[in-house]
Write a protein that holds these residues in place. Sequence first.
Motif, PDB file in Angstrom:
ATOM      1  N   ASN A  53       0.834  -1.198   0.000  1.00 46.78           N
ATOM      2  CA  ASN A  53       0.000   0.000   0.000  1.00 46.78           C
ATOM      3  C   ASN A  53       0.865   1.243   0.000  1.00 46.78           C
ATOM      4  O   ASN A  53       2.010   1.225   0.412  1.00 46.78           O
ATOM      5  CB  ASN A  53      -0.880   0.019   1.242  1.00 46.78           C
ATOM      6  CG  ASN A  53      -0.080   0.352   2.483  1.00 46.78           C
ATOM      7  OD1 ASN A  53       0.068   1.517   2.849  1.00 46.78           O
ATOM      8  ND2 ASN A  53       0.479  -0.671   3.129  1.00 46.78           N
ATOM      9  N   SER A  56      -0.875   8.722  -0.451  1.00 46.08           N
ATOM     10  CA  SER A  56      -0.224   9.936  -0.954  1.00 46.08           C
ATOM     11  C   SER A  56      -0.061  10.948   0.169  1.00 46.08           C
ATOM     12  O   SER A  56      -0.820  10.951   1.139  1.00 46.08           O
ATOM     13  CB  SER A  56      -1.042  10.547  -2.095  1.00 46.08           C
ATOM     14  OG  SER A  56      -2.282  11.035  -1.607  1.00 46.08           O
ATOM     15  N   THR A  61      -5.331  10.178  -2.046  1.00 46.08           N
ATOM     16  CA  THR A  61      -5.408   8.873  -2.706  1.00 46.08           C
ATOM     17  C   THR A  61      -4.672   7.834  -1.867  1.00 46.08           C
ATOM     18  O   THR A  61      -3.772   8.165  -1.109  1.00 46.08           O
ATOM     19  CB  THR A  61      -4.728   8.848  -4.102  1.00 46.08           C
ATOM     20  OG1 THR A  61      -3.324   9.030  -3.954  1.00 46.08           O
ATOM     21  CG2 THR A  61      -5.285   9.891  -5.039  1.00 46.08           C
ATOM     22  N   THR A  63      -2.966   3.841  -2.761  1.00 46.47           N
ATOM     23  CA  THR A  63      -2.653   2.938  -3.859  1.00 46.47           C
ATOM     24  C   THR A  63      -2.453   1.537  -3.321  1.00 46.47           C
ATOM     25  O   THR A  63      -1.786   1.362  -2.299  1.00 46.47           O
ATOM     26  CB  THR A  63      -1.364   3.414  -4.575  1.00 46.47           C
ATOM     27  OG1 THR A  63      -1.557   4.745  -5.023  1.00 46.47           O
ATOM     28  CG2 THR A  63      -1.035   2.523  -5.760  1.00 46.47           C
ATOM     29  N   MET A  65      -0.934  -2.096  -4.478  1.00 43.23           N
ATOM     30  CA  MET A  65      -0.049  -2.637  -5.505  1.00 43.23           C
ATOM     31  C   MET A  65      -0.012  -4.151  -5.378  1.00 43.23           C
ATOM     32  O   MET A  65       0.237  -4.679  -4.303  1.00 43.23           O
ATOM     33  CB  MET A  65       1.341  -2.051  -5.331  1.00 43.23           C
ATOM     34  CG  MET A  65       1.350  -0.556  -5.604  1.00 43.23           C
ATOM     35  SD  MET A  65       2.827   0.282  -4.972  1.00 43.23           S
ATOM     36  CE  MET A  65       2.430   0.415  -3.241  1.00 43.23           C
ATOM     37  N   THR A 105     -10.992   6.303  -9.393  1.00 42.96           N
ATOM     38  CA  THR A 105      -9.971   5.264  -9.262  1.00 42.96           C
ATOM     39  C   THR A 105      -9.143   5.215 -10.542  1.00 42.96           C
ATOM     40  O   THR A 105      -9.564   5.684 -11.596  1.00 42.96           O
ATOM     41  CB  THR A 105     -10.578   3.863  -9.044  1.00 42.96           C
ATOM     42  OG1 THR A 105     -11.336   3.510 -10.192  1.00 42.96           O
ATOM     43  CG2 THR A 105     -11.450   3.828  -7.813  1.00 42.96           C
ATOM     44  N   SER A 149      -3.630   2.431 -18.557  1.00 38.70           N
ATOM     45  CA  SER A 149      -4.184   2.883 -17.301  1.00 38.70           C
ATOM     46  C   SER A 149      -5.608   3.294 -17.585  1.00 38.70           C
ATOM     47  O   SER A 149      -5.896   3.867 -18.633  1.00 38.70           O
ATOM     48  CB  SER A 149      -3.377   4.037 -16.744  1.00 38.70           C
ATOM     49  OG  SER A 149      -3.490   5.132 -17.599  1.00 38.70           O
ATOM     50  N   GLN A 201      -1.515  -1.806 -10.280  1.00 38.24           N
ATOM     51  CA  GLN A 201      -1.832  -0.798  -9.276  1.00 38.24           C
ATOM     52  C   GLN A 201      -3.287  -0.350  -9.370  1.00 38.24           C
ATOM     53  O   GLN A 201      -3.796  -0.106 -10.460  1.00 38.24           O
ATOM     54  CB  GLN A 201      -0.966   0.448  -9.491  1.00 38.24           C
ATOM     55  CG  GLN A 201       0.495   0.190  -9.315  1.00 38.24           C
ATOM     56  CD  GLN A 201       1.258   1.477  -9.157  1.00 38.24           C
ATOM     57  OE1 GLN A 201       0.792   2.404  -8.492  1.00 38.24           O
ATOM     58  NE2 GLN A 201       2.420   1.548  -9.757  1.00 38.24           N
ATOM     59  N   TYR A 202      -3.887  -0.221  -8.216  1.00 40.33           N
ATOM     60  CA  TYR A 202      -5.169   0.455  -8.090  1.00 40.33           C
ATOM     61  C   TYR A 202      -4.927   1.717  -7.289  1.00 40.33           C
ATOM     62  O   TYR A 202      -4.443   1.637  -6.165  1.00 40.33           O
ATOM     63  CB  TYR A 202      -6.146  -0.354  -7.245  1.00 40.33           C
ATOM     64  CG  TYR A 202      -7.018  -1.309  -7.976  1.00 40.33           C
ATOM     65  CD1 TYR A 202      -7.994  -0.862  -8.849  1.00 40.33           C
ATOM     66  CD2 TYR A 202      -6.891  -2.662  -7.746  1.00 40.33           C
ATOM     67  CE1 TYR A 202      -8.812  -1.778  -9.496  1.00 40.33           C
ATOM     68  CE2 TYR A 202      -7.699  -3.573  -8.391  1.00 40.33           C
ATOM     69  CZ  TYR A 202      -8.650  -3.120  -9.268  1.00 40.33           C
ATOM     70  OH  TYR A 202      -9.447  -4.015  -9.897  1.00 40.33           O
ATOM     71  N   ILE A 203      -5.252   2.829  -7.877  1.00 41.77           N
ATOM     72  CA  ILE A 203      -5.121   4.085  -7.148  1.00 41.77           C
ATOM     73  C   ILE A 203      -6.540   4.545  -6.822  1.00 41.77           C
ATOM     74  O   ILE A 203      -7.379   4.672  -7.716  1.00 41.77           O
ATOM     75  CB  ILE A 203      -4.372   5.132  -7.987  1.00 41.77           C
ATOM     76  CG1 ILE A 203      -2.974   4.585  -8.317  1.00 41.77           C
ATOM     77  CG2 ILE A 203      -4.295   6.456  -7.243  1.00 41.77           C
ATOM     78  CD1 ILE A 203      -2.252   5.345  -9.378  1.00 41.77           C
TER      79      ILE A 203
END
Length: 211
Positions: A53, A56, A61, A63, A65, A105, A149, A201-203
């Motif tokens: 994880n 930011s 945000t 993220t 991973m 997202t 993306s 990655q999910y942001i």
Amino acid sequence: MLVSLLALGLAAFASAVPTVEPFERDNPSLDDVYIKHITYAGTGCPTKDSVQNYTSADKQTFTLMFDSFVAQVGPNTGPSDWRKFCQLLVELHYPQGFQYSIAHTEFRGYIDIDPGITGEQEAIFYFSGESAQSNCSTFFTGPQNEDYSQTGNVPLVSVVWSPCGSETALNIESSLALHPATSDPNASGQITTDSVDTRIQYIVGLQWKTC
Ligand SMILES: *[C@@H]1O[C@H](CO)[C@@H](O)[C@H](O)[C@H]1NC(C)=O
Ligand SMILES: *[C@@H]1O[C@H](CO)[C@@H](O)[C@H](O)[C@H]1NC(C)=O
Ligand SMILES: *[C@@H]1O[C@H](CO)[C@@H](O)[C@H](O)[C@H]1NC(C)=O
């Protein structure tokens, strides 16, 4: 790279949230927002170290991973290779008196699929104990061979806020699936980690308001 989520509120949310007016954006004290705990399980996150994880600096945000979230089709593969999933429970710490929702997202990965192969990336989001959920999907059609993306914004009308008065865990059910080409049994493909980040990655973009 953002995937869209929707979120549907309980009746209370629905009536509290006007359909067109922008949300008030109040930001809680930055130091006081962090991921307390993440629990996960699934074929896309099979081991204890499968998910990292990052939050930011501006706390807008977080993220997730994934280092082994890979779907594959082609000769010598079967249904368990074609679809992978990971179910996550994300416990965010944040100051009392605030609630949050997911504003947008991003999903980042690499896709390489032959003609005839299709696939999708999906995520469903909901707060524990709430029946309302939102989802977002991205569809792929071969041939395709690129880092990609996908971004999405949550429609204003369908944003679900975390309940006031408690830190409620966010559930994320994510999956990657590829469908073999019916016309060519030798066609192959994969959705995998991208070449730059070497992780899927999910942001997840957050928005805040006071209770
Ligand atoms: C999030 O990432 C940090 C930095 O790698 C790590 O120290 C922390 O344990 C992670 N938190 C969770 C809940 O996995
Ligand atoms: C995602 O949302 C759409 C529209 O709200 C709905 O039709 C679809 O069934 C949902 N998919 C899942 C997997 O929940
Ligand atoms: C699939 O590959 C095998 C081995 O290379 C080949 O013998 C076969 O003809 C191929 N099938 C098709 C439909 O292209």
